[in-house]
Design a protein around this motif. Structure first.
Motif, PDB file in Angstrom:
ATOM      1  N   CYS A  11     -21.094  43.654  61.388  1.00 15.79           N
ATOM      2  CA  CYS A  11     -22.767  42.970  61.524  1.00 15.79           C
ATOM      3  C   CYS A  11     -22.489  43.084  62.554  1.00 15.79           C
ATOM      4  O   CYS A  11     -23.666  42.804  63.097  1.00 15.79           O
ATOM      5  CB  CYS A  11     -22.648  41.331  61.626  1.00 15.79           C
ATOM      6  SG  CYS A  11     -21.411  40.396  62.734  1.00 15.79           S
ATOM      7  N   GLY A  12     -22.269  43.709  64.581  1.00 13.94           N
ATOM      8  CA  GLY A  12     -22.706  44.615  64.882  1.00 13.94           C
ATOM      9  C   GLY A  12     -22.829  43.467  66.178  1.00 13.94           C
ATOM     10  O   GLY A  12     -23.035  43.370  67.572  1.00 13.94           O
ATOM     11  N   HIS A  13     -22.178  41.657  65.694  1.00 14.99           N
ATOM     12  CA  HIS A  13     -22.087  40.571  66.613  1.00 14.99           C
ATOM     13  C   HIS A  13     -21.304  40.531  67.942  1.00 14.99           C
ATOM     14  O   HIS A  13     -19.865  41.054  67.714  1.00 14.99           O
ATOM     15  CB  HIS A  13     -22.387  39.711  65.591  1.00 14.99           C
ATOM     16  CG  HIS A  13     -22.417  38.519  66.884  1.00 14.99           C
ATOM     17  ND1 HIS A  13     -23.763  37.918  67.891  1.00 14.99           N
ATOM     18  CD2 HIS A  13     -21.189  36.936  67.261  1.00 14.99           C
ATOM     19  CE1 HIS A  13     -22.897  36.581  68.116  1.00 14.99           C
ATOM     20  NE2 HIS A  13     -22.328  35.987  68.345  1.00 14.99           N
ATOM     21  N   GLU A  14     -21.934  40.629  68.812  1.00 12.14           N
ATOM     22  CA  GLU A  14     -21.268  40.785  70.237  1.00 12.14           C
ATOM     23  C   GLU A  14     -20.669  38.895  70.569  1.00 12.14           C
ATOM     24  O   GLU A  14     -21.880  38.325  70.706  1.00 12.14           O
ATOM     25  CB  GLU A  14     -21.618  41.253  71.091  1.00 12.14           C
ATOM     26  CG  GLU A  14     -21.780  42.535  71.088  1.00 12.14           C
ATOM     27  CD  GLU A  14     -22.323  44.042  72.172  1.00 12.14           C
ATOM     28  OE1 GLU A  14     -22.801  43.147  73.004  1.00 12.14           O
ATOM     29  OE2 GLU A  14     -22.675  44.792  72.331  1.00 12.14           O
ATOM     30  N   PHE A  15     -19.497  39.076  71.211  1.00  8.09           N
ATOM     31  CA  PHE A  15     -19.141  37.864  71.347  1.00  8.09           C
ATOM     32  C   PHE A  15     -18.206  37.307  72.622  1.00  8.09           C
ATOM     33  O   PHE A  15     -16.884  38.111  72.136  1.00  8.09           O
ATOM     34  CB  PHE A  15     -18.770  36.689  69.996  1.00  8.09           C
ATOM     35  CG  PHE A  15     -18.131  37.311  69.363  1.00  8.09           C
ATOM     36  CD1 PHE A  15     -16.522  36.825  69.423  1.00  8.09           C
ATOM     37  CD2 PHE A  15     -18.271  38.411  68.507  1.00  8.09           C
ATOM     38  CE1 PHE A  15     -15.713  37.284  69.057  1.00  8.09           C
ATOM     39  CE2 PHE A  15     -17.104  38.642  67.629  1.00  8.09           C
ATOM     40  CZ  PHE A  15     -15.986  38.286  67.748  1.00  8.09           C
ATOM     41  N   PRO A  29     -17.752  34.922  64.570  1.00  7.77           N
ATOM     42  CA  PRO A  29     -18.361  33.858  64.379  1.00  7.77           C
ATOM     43  C   PRO A  29     -19.475  34.111  63.907  1.00  7.77           C
ATOM     44  O   PRO A  29     -19.739  32.954  62.929  1.00  7.77           O
ATOM     45  CB  PRO A  29     -18.006  32.976  65.758  1.00  7.77           C
ATOM     46  CG  PRO A  29     -18.835  34.740  67.009  1.00  7.77           C
ATOM     47  CD  PRO A  29     -17.689  35.091  66.364  1.00  7.77           C
ATOM     48  N   ARG A  30     -20.422  35.262  63.404  1.00  2.00           N
ATOM     49  CA  ARG A  30     -21.871  34.600  62.863  1.00  2.00           C
ATOM     50  C   ARG A  30     -20.783  35.149  61.581  1.00  2.00           C
ATOM     51  O   ARG A  30     -21.504  34.696  60.085  1.00  2.00           O
ATOM     52  CB  ARG A  30     -22.526  36.051  63.409  1.00  2.00           C
ATOM     53  CG  ARG A  30     -23.118  36.076  62.118  1.00  2.00           C
ATOM     54  CD  ARG A  30     -24.828  37.294  63.549  1.00  2.00           C
ATOM     55  NE  ARG A  30     -24.902  36.862  64.134  1.00  2.00           N
ATOM     56  CZ  ARG A  30     -25.235  37.771  64.664  1.00  2.00           C
ATOM     57  NH1 ARG A  30     -25.468  39.171  65.008  1.00  2.00           N
ATOM     58  NH2 ARG A  30     -26.250  37.003  65.799  1.00  2.00           N
ATOM     59  N   CYS A  31     -20.039  35.950  60.975  1.00  2.00           N
ATOM     60  CA  CYS A  31     -20.003  36.887  60.089  1.00  2.00           C
ATOM     61  C   CYS A  31     -18.782  36.036  59.002  1.00  2.00           C
ATOM     62  O   CYS A  31     -18.187  36.556  58.216  1.00  2.00           O
ATOM     63  CB  CYS A  31     -20.296  38.241  59.467  1.00  2.00           C
ATOM     64  SG  CYS A  31     -19.050  39.029  60.015  1.00  2.00           S
ATOM     65  N   GLY A  32     -17.111  35.698  60.108  1.00  2.00           N
ATOM     66  CA  GLY A  32     -16.828  36.083  59.321  1.00  2.00           C
ATOM     67  C   GLY A  32     -15.537  36.922  59.604  1.00  2.00           C
ATOM     68  O   GLY A  32     -14.093  36.735  58.613  1.00  2.00           O
ATOM     69  N   SER A  33     -15.322  37.894  60.003  1.00  2.00           N
ATOM     70  CA  SER A  33     -14.671  39.187  59.434  1.00  2.00           C
ATOM     71  C   SER A  33     -14.334  39.612  60.143  1.00  2.00           C
ATOM     72  O   SER A  33     -14.200  38.803  61.770  1.00  2.00           O
ATOM     73  CB  SER A  33     -16.034  40.702  59.676  1.00  2.00           C
ATOM     74  OG  SER A  33     -15.135  41.807  59.599  1.00  2.00           O
ATOM     75  N   GLY A  34     -12.982  39.992  60.251  1.00  2.00           N
ATOM     76  CA  GLY A  34     -11.501  39.892  61.086  1.00  2.00           C
ATOM     77  C   GLY A  34     -11.852  41.283  61.624  1.00  2.00           C
ATOM     78  O   GLY A  34     -10.827  41.575  62.452  1.00  2.00           O
TER      79      GLY A  34
END
Length: 69
Positions: A11-15, A29-34
């Motif tokens: 999803c491209g989310h940075e965390f 934490p956004r999409c649950g992907s590993g």
């Protein structure tokens, strides 16, 4: 226990994530992907003194140019 920056490849989310062991799986934490990757991040350091006073070196004739002011 360092904090690392990650980006999710789905999803491209940075965390940021606090890592206890290098074996820990990091999950977005956004999409649950590993499917995440560790990002290169800058480090910060606390310095007790403000550092050298470069204004005091002005017009002293030192440095690469030689000569005196």
């Amino acid at each position: 226990m360092p904090i690392y920056e990650y980006a999710c490849k789905e999803c491209g989310h940075e965390f940021e994530e606090l890592i206890f062991s290098q074996k820990d799986e990091v999950v977005c934490p956004r999409c649950g992907s590993g499917n995440t990757e560790k990002l290169m991040s800058a480090c910060a350091a606390k310095v007790d003194s403000p550092g050298p006073d470069f204004n005091a070196l002005k017009n002293t004739g030192g440095g690469c140019g030689g000569g005196g002011g």
